[in-house]
Motif scaffolding. Structure first.
Motif, PDB file in Angstrom:
ATOM      1  N   UNK A  28       0.949  -0.837  -0.184  1.00 21.94           N
ATOM      2  CA  UNK A  28       0.386  -0.132   0.126  1.00 21.94           C
ATOM      3  C   UNK A  28       0.538   0.884  -0.124  1.00 21.94           C
ATOM      4  N   UNK A  29       0.577   1.921  -0.796  1.00 22.01           N
ATOM      5  CA  UNK A  29       1.851   3.522  -0.815  1.00 22.01           C
ATOM      6  C   UNK A  29       0.316   4.812  -1.000  1.00 22.01           C
ATOM      7  N   UNK A  30       0.847   4.838   0.101  1.00 16.10           N
ATOM      8  CA  UNK A  30       0.208   6.345   0.555  1.00 16.10           C
ATOM      9  C   UNK A  30       1.249   7.922   0.122  1.00 16.10           C
ATOM     10  N   UNK A  31       1.124   8.487  -1.142  1.00 19.12           N
ATOM     11  CA  UNK A  31       1.228  10.200  -1.524  1.00 19.12           C
ATOM     12  C   UNK A  31       0.875  11.888  -1.083  1.00 19.12           C
ATOM     13  N   UNK A  32       2.142  12.295  -0.841  1.00 21.16           N
ATOM     14  CA  UNK A  32       0.578  13.452  -0.757  1.00 21.16           C
ATOM     15  C   UNK A  32       0.264  13.755   0.742  1.00 21.16           C
ATOM     16  N   UNK A  33      -0.422  14.591   1.011  1.00 21.47           N
ATOM     17  CA  UNK A  33      -1.115  15.056   2.710  1.00 21.47           C
ATOM     18  C   UNK A  33      -2.001  14.561   2.937  1.00 21.47           C
ATOM     19  N   UNK A  34      -1.862  13.127   4.229  1.00 21.46           N
ATOM     20  CA  UNK A  34      -2.728  12.570   5.110  1.00 21.46           C
ATOM     21  C   UNK A  34      -2.873  13.471   6.199  1.00 21.46           C
ATOM     22  N   UNK A  35      -4.452  13.684   5.929  1.00 19.57           N
ATOM     23  CA  UNK A  35      -4.931  14.528   6.781  1.00 19.57           C
ATOM     24  C   UNK A  35      -6.468  13.980   7.642  1.00 19.57           C
ATOM     25  N   UNK A  36      -7.039  13.840   8.520  1.00 18.22           N
ATOM     26  CA  UNK A  36      -8.245  13.765   8.870  1.00 18.22           C
ATOM     27  C   UNK A  36      -8.975  13.499   8.255  1.00 18.22           C
ATOM     28  N   UNK A  75     -10.029   1.812   2.189  1.00 21.19           N
ATOM     29  CA  UNK A  75      -8.880   0.872   1.345  1.00 21.19           C
ATOM     30  C   UNK A  75      -8.341   0.134   2.089  1.00 21.19           C
ATOM     31  N   UNK A  76      -8.189  -0.120   3.627  1.00 17.06           N
ATOM     32  CA  UNK A  76      -7.284  -0.711   4.139  1.00 17.06           C
ATOM     33  C   UNK A  76      -8.285  -1.844   4.931  1.00 17.06           C
ATOM     34  N   UNK A  77      -9.277  -1.734   4.989  1.00 17.81           N
ATOM     35  CA  UNK A  77      -9.821  -3.096   5.910  1.00 17.81           C
ATOM     36  C   UNK A  77     -10.903  -3.579   4.482  1.00 17.81           C
ATOM     37  N   UNK A  78     -10.438  -3.361   3.255  1.00 13.92           N
ATOM     38  CA  UNK A  78     -10.035  -4.185   1.725  1.00 13.92           C
ATOM     39  C   UNK A  78      -9.535  -4.922   1.856  1.00 13.92           C
ATOM     40  N   UNK A  79      -8.472  -4.994   2.637  1.00 14.45           N
ATOM     41  CA  UNK A  79      -7.720  -5.902   2.470  1.00 14.45           C
ATOM     42  C   UNK A  79      -7.814  -7.363   3.058  1.00 14.45           C
TER      43      UNK A  79
END
Length: 522
Positions: free
Chosen positions: A409-417, A426-430
């Motif tokens: 899983x690659x997360x790019x950019x600004x991770x805010x609330x 997306x994580x629950x779908x794993x």
């Protein structure tokens, strides 16, 4: 290069710019509802005063199509003498902005909004002047002009339609047929149309100048209105003229290899020119990219070209006004139709579409055309701010399965609330019981997002899977774990705690490993 050699280049360039400036200055004055002489005064002052003081030596100043709508509204509200006084005060305000070194601050306005504003003004100009080219009268708004256009086209027409069509045709085809800069398309179109009108002895409206231009100068008079009604006009003219001049100066810098523009000095020069132009009864002055680019293309070397073009205009007005009065107004209107439409640049539209900024451009342009300049620019700035906030709060989440039983899983950019809901889904779908490697490429991480990742990692590990979270080019995870968030964005060394289970956030329930550091180059 010696001064004499430069001068030999500047004289031909000044003649080219002079030939372009005459019809444009007359047409802009007509479209603004001002005396035609006011446009010529602004051209002379812009050339001589702004040229002599300019911080961008190859930039040419004069009346600009981009201010036409503003000036027309100012004249309609305060009269021409009042508008001239407002131009004078706007010039003084520009000088203050330049002296206080705020020249570059004007460039903080989004170029997308500026170009959208010019596109909206171009639409307003084209819609109003096409009625004049067809032998009619422009209406009070762009919507009214658009609504009445079919009727104007279907109405009975005089020979002015032929003259306007001939002018537009020559403007569009001349530059493709003839490549010399010594015969600009604007000059050729107006001269040929004037000759045709003279040969046909056409009964059409023509340019009307005073017999003695010096005695006909309209002195400014302060409007009989409260200051709170006059001040917005002063600020609007000062700011729009400043932004257009500075953007033009930056664009001209890209066209030559000479000295770069001093924007604060350029702003002072534009303010001085506007103060003088308003005092003499002229239109507002700005740096104009059409004349400036022609000046550079014709081989200008110094500021002498801009100054001389103003001198030639002054001499021609004093000695050759008879020739100017032969020009049909339909020809000038046709010139402005083409100029207005060219403010709607297809190249800029493609650029902004490629960079996903087209909605800002369209909202500004339509807002200016449908309402007025201030509301349109305000709508454009609000749209630009919303786009900026959306991009700042946006992150890209990519999920791949490089091999069976292992997920990346690659997360790019600004991770805010605000992205936590999408991230959780997306994580629950794993699938459970797998190995998941979460890799963060972040320029910001807030505590809410950090908690979301930590809670998911704890839950996924307890359900029988393994989860490893690592960070590339940042230290947001470490700062979140040590209460270091909220200290502002910064670029930090790419360090993460090294743990036996993985890198970054340790698996919950295991002892905290000794603090050892290493840089991950990603």
């Amino acid at each position: 290069m010696s001064a004499l050699a430069s001068f030999r280049h500047d004289i031909p360039s000044s003649i080219v710019v002079f030939l372009i400036a005459i019809p444009l200055s007359l047409g802009i004055a007509a479209a603004s509802g001002a005396p035609l002489l006011a446009g010529l005064i602004a051209a002379v002052v812009g050339g001589v005063i702004a040229g002599a003081l300019s911080g961008a030596p190859l930039q040419v100043s004069g009346p600009a199509a981009g201010l036409t709508v503003i000036v027309a509204g100012t004249i309609a509200e305060f009269g021409f003498a009042g508008a001239a006084a407002i131009v004078t005060v706007a010039g003084l305000l520009q000088i203050v902005l330049g002296v206080t070194r705020l020249g570059r601050a004007a460039l903080a306005l989004s170029p997308t909004v500026v170009h959208g504003m010019l596109a909206g003004i171009g639409l307003v100009i084209a819609l109003s002047q096409v009625h004049v080219a067809l032998g009619g009268e422009p209406q009070s708004s762009a919507w009214a002009n658009l609504r009445d256009l079919p009727g104007q086209v279907a109405d009975h027409h005089s020979v002015s339609v032929l003259l306007g069509a001939l002018t537009i045709t020559l403007l569009l085809v001349w530059s493709r047929l003839v490549k010399t800069t010594m015969l600009p398309a604007t000059l050729v179109a107006v001269v040929v149309t004037t000759v045709v009108a003279t040969v046909l002895d056409a009964d059409v409206e023509r340019v009307n100048l005073p017999a003695n231009p010096l005695s006909a100068l309209a002195l400014p008079r302060w409007p009989d209105s409260p200051p709170w009604e006059v001040l917005p006009a002063v600020v609007t003219i000062a700011l729009v003229a400043s932004v257009e001049s500075l953007l033009s100066a930056v664009a001209v810098d890209r066209m030559h290899h000479g000295p770069r523009a001093n924007l604060d000095r350029e702003l002072i020069a534009q303010g001085a020119a506007n103060a003088v132009s308003g005092t003499l009864g002229g239109l507002p002055v700005t740096g104009v990219i059409v004349r400036s680019s022609a000046n550079v293309a014709a081989g200008a070397r110094t500021r002498a070209s801009a100054i001389l073009h103003g001198v030639w205009i002054a001499g021609f007005v004093l000695a050759g006004s008879v020739l100017l009065e032969m020009i049909p107004m339909a020809a000038l209107a046709a010139v402005l139709v083409v100029v207005g439409l060219r403010l709607v640049s297809l190249a800029q539209i493609r650029t902004y579409a490629r960079h996903r900024e087209l909605p800002i451009y369209v909202v500004t342009a339509v807002g200016v055309a449908a309402t007025d300049l201030l509301i349109g620019v305000g709508l454009g700035m609000a749209t630009a701010a919303l786009f900026m906030l959306w991009r700042l709060a946006r992150c890209d989440i990519h999920v791949t399965e490089p091999e069976p039983g292992a997920w990346h899983v690659s997360i790019t950019g600004t991770l805010a609330f605000v992205a936590c809901g999408r991230l959780t889904r997306r994580l629950a779908a794993l699938p459970p019981g797998q190995h998941v490697d979460v890799e963060l490429h972040l320029d910001y991480l807030d505590h809410g997002a950090y908690e979301t990742i930590r809670d998911w990692q704890r839950s996924y590990t307890r359900s029988g899977g393994s989860a490893q979270v690592s960070e590339v080019h940042g230290s947001w995870l470490h700062r979140a774990g040590t209460d270091g968030l909220g200290t502002g964005k910064r670029t930090a060394p790419c360090v993460t705690p090294q743990a036996p289970e993985g890198r970054g956030i340790p698996v919950p329930g295991t002892p905290r490993p000794p603090r050892s550091w290493r840089v991950r180059r990603g």
